[in-house]
Scaffold this motif. Structure first.
Motif, PDB file in Angstrom:
ATOM      1  N   TYR A 141       0.602  -0.299 -22.271  1.00 39.18           N
ATOM      2  CA  TYR A 141      -0.557  -1.048 -21.800  1.00 39.18           C
ATOM      3  C   TYR A 141      -1.104  -1.882 -22.947  1.00 39.18           C
ATOM      4  O   TYR A 141      -1.265  -1.385 -24.065  1.00 39.18           O
ATOM      5  N   THR A 142      -1.381  -3.146 -22.670  1.00 42.92           N
ATOM      6  CA  THR A 142      -1.981  -4.032 -23.665  1.00 42.92           C
ATOM      7  C   THR A 142      -3.202  -4.688 -23.048  1.00 42.92           C
ATOM      8  O   THR A 142      -3.125  -5.271 -21.965  1.00 42.92           O
ATOM      9  N   ASP A 143      -4.325  -4.550 -23.731  1.00 40.30           N
ATOM     10  CA  ASP A 143      -5.585  -5.138 -23.277  1.00 40.30           C
ATOM     11  C   ASP A 143      -6.122  -6.071 -24.354  1.00 40.30           C
ATOM     12  O   ASP A 143      -6.124  -5.718 -25.540  1.00 40.30           O
ATOM     13  N   PHE A 144      -6.585  -7.242 -23.932  1.00 36.17           N
ATOM     14  CA  PHE A 144      -7.282  -8.121 -24.858  1.00 36.17           C
ATOM     15  C   PHE A 144      -8.679  -7.562 -25.041  1.00 36.17           C
ATOM     16  O   PHE A 144      -9.297  -7.103 -24.073  1.00 36.17           O
ATOM     17  N   ILE A 145      -9.162  -7.564 -26.282  1.00 37.87           N
ATOM     18  CA  ILE A 145     -10.511  -7.093 -26.570  1.00 37.87           C
ATOM     19  C   ILE A 145     -11.260  -8.188 -27.319  1.00 37.87           C
ATOM     20  O   ILE A 145     -10.656  -9.072 -27.921  1.00 37.87           O
TER      21      ILE A 145
END
Length: 105
Positions: free
Chosen positions: A63-67
């Motif tokens: 999982y990759t989330d932009f923060i």
């Protein structure tokens, strides 16, 4: 070299971008089961949090989330606190430098 808290290795930040255009700032590596949690900056200035399950019930999931910049700064502050708690003053200093670089840009 990083330090362990339980089964998690807290590793040092990267000084360069890798071939994928990522510069790792905070790296947590778990060895039971194998899992990584990475916070990094992309070449284009965006920030991400990535979780990769290498084994176990969620094996192969990533999982990759932009923060946001503020979220990245908060994660770094928290990691600096952990470093200080466990006497890792050199790593805390490296992370403080990363935090200052992000804050300025």
């Amino acid at each position: 070299m990083g330090f362990f808290v339980g089964s998690w290795l807290h590793d040092i930040p990267d000084t360069q971008f890798n071939s994928d255009g990522k510069q790792m700032i905070i790296k947590h590596l778990c060895f039971a089961p194998l899992e990584t949690r990475l916070w990094y900056k992309l070449r284009d200035g965006r920030y991400c949090c990535e979780t990769h399950f290498i084994e176990g019930l969620q094996e192969g999931e990533q999982y990759t989330d932009f923060i946001s910049k503020s979220e990245m700064l908060k994660v770094i502050e928290d990691e600096i606190g952990i470093c200080k708690k466990y006497g890792e003053i050199n790593l805390a200093a490296l992370l403080q430098t990363k935090k200052e670089e992000i804050f300025l840009y």
